[in-house]
Design an enzyme around this catalytic site. Sequence first.
Site, PDB file in Angstrom:
ATOM      1  N   ASP A  17      32.126  11.392 -86.172  1.00 25.47           N
ATOM      2  CA  ASP A  17      31.553  11.574 -84.661  1.00 25.47           C
ATOM      3  C   ASP A  17      31.304  10.631 -83.246  1.00 25.47           C
ATOM      4  O   ASP A  17      31.896  11.050 -82.110  1.00 25.47           O
ATOM      5  CB  ASP A  17      29.797  11.918 -85.173  1.00 25.47           C
ATOM      6  CG  ASP A  17      29.847  10.684 -85.498  1.00 25.47           C
ATOM      7  OD1 ASP A  17      28.375  10.648 -84.681  1.00 25.47           O
ATOM      8  OD2 ASP A  17      29.919  10.090 -85.945  1.00 25.47           O
ATOM      9  N   ASP A  77      34.342   9.582 -91.717  1.00 23.09           N
ATOM     10  CA  ASP A  77      32.610   9.092 -90.976  1.00 23.09           C
ATOM     11  C   ASP A  77      32.083   9.658 -92.375  1.00 23.09           C
ATOM     12  O   ASP A  77      31.693  11.309 -92.292  1.00 23.09           O
ATOM     13  CB  ASP A  77      32.359   9.108 -89.723  1.00 23.09           C
ATOM     14  CG  ASP A  77      30.957   8.193 -89.362  1.00 23.09           C
ATOM     15  OD1 ASP A  77      31.409   7.226 -89.517  1.00 23.09           O
ATOM     16  OD2 ASP A  77      30.377   9.150 -89.233  1.00 23.09           O
ATOM     17  N   LEU A  78      30.747   8.944 -92.070  1.00 24.02           N
ATOM     18  CA  LEU A  78      29.423   9.445 -93.334  1.00 24.02           C
ATOM     19  C   LEU A  78      28.136  10.089 -92.279  1.00 24.02           C
ATOM     20  O   LEU A  78      27.917  11.083 -92.357  1.00 24.02           O
ATOM     21  CB  LEU A  78      28.857   8.477 -94.191  1.00 24.02           C
ATOM     22  CG  LEU A  78      30.148   8.563 -95.246  1.00 24.02           C
ATOM     23  CD1 LEU A  78      29.419   7.526 -96.258  1.00 24.02           C
ATOM     24  CD2 LEU A  78      30.117   9.580 -95.711  1.00 24.02           C
ATOM     25  N   ASP A  79      28.130   9.771 -91.952  1.00 16.46           N
ATOM     26  CA  ASP A  79      26.647   9.187 -90.406  1.00 16.46           C
ATOM     27  C   ASP A  79      27.369  10.394 -89.274  1.00 16.46           C
ATOM     28  O   ASP A  79      27.654   9.745 -88.666  1.00 16.46           O
ATOM     29  CB  ASP A  79      26.459   8.174 -90.569  1.00 16.46           C
ATOM     30  CG  ASP A  79      25.577   7.023 -91.969  1.00 16.46           C
ATOM     31  OD1 ASP A  79      24.997   7.983 -92.617  1.00 16.46           O
ATOM     32  OD2 ASP A  79      25.388   5.252 -91.848  1.00 16.46           O
TER      33      ASP A  79
END
Length: 238
Positions: free
Chosen positions: A188, A16-18
């Site tokens: 997250d 995941d990025l954000d």
Amino acid sequence: MRIYRPLGPIKAMTFDLDDTLYDNRPVIERTETEVIQFMQQHFPRVASLDRAGFNRIRSELLEREPDIYHDVSEWRRRAFEATLLTHGYSSSEAEDGAALTMEHFSYWRSRIEVPEATHTTLSLLATRFPLVAVTNGNANPQMFGLSDYFQMVLRAGPDGRAKPFGDMYLNAARRINVAPEYILHVGDDLTTDVAGAVRHGLQACWINDRDKSLTQVSDARLLPHIEISRLDSLCRLV
């Protein structure tokens, strides 16, 4: 590092990025503030628009068209267009204005400061595993220095439905030719990242950098394989 399920062999990783590789909260806060100011300056009829008003229009659009959730860029563009239409602009003016506003949005959305630990960790992992970014968002890693670590970036919308649907997870597995059970997904969010990955056969790593308790958070649906509080803990897997 906490282990909840036996960790099998790892041949690739998806990320995941954000809020996994950087703190996205201040990015969104600043971006939305900049975009509202831009609209107020360039479209006089929306001079009284505030973030709450825009987000209300955005929520109403989602309520009418739930599937738009799977492409957040199109959702936001349509919300800009709907905002201008609501304030009396013509269809062509609203379409052109939404495109112009999206350019401004995209610039600020990808002005991200990435922690040095993220660069160090991804640089090391990329020497050992194929890495793929899998995001529901619309930040552009090329603009903040992360693209070189990834073999590809898969986005909800162009590359399938948003997580926790399996489209992007399985798309990544196909494209790097690694079976899902040999991929460790790192994220997250306990719903989109952990439950989404586990339900589609991947192993899951929950990055818990907010000191949450897995037994108390409301969105805990499936146990991750491992939990970490710092991204650089992944270096222990190399």
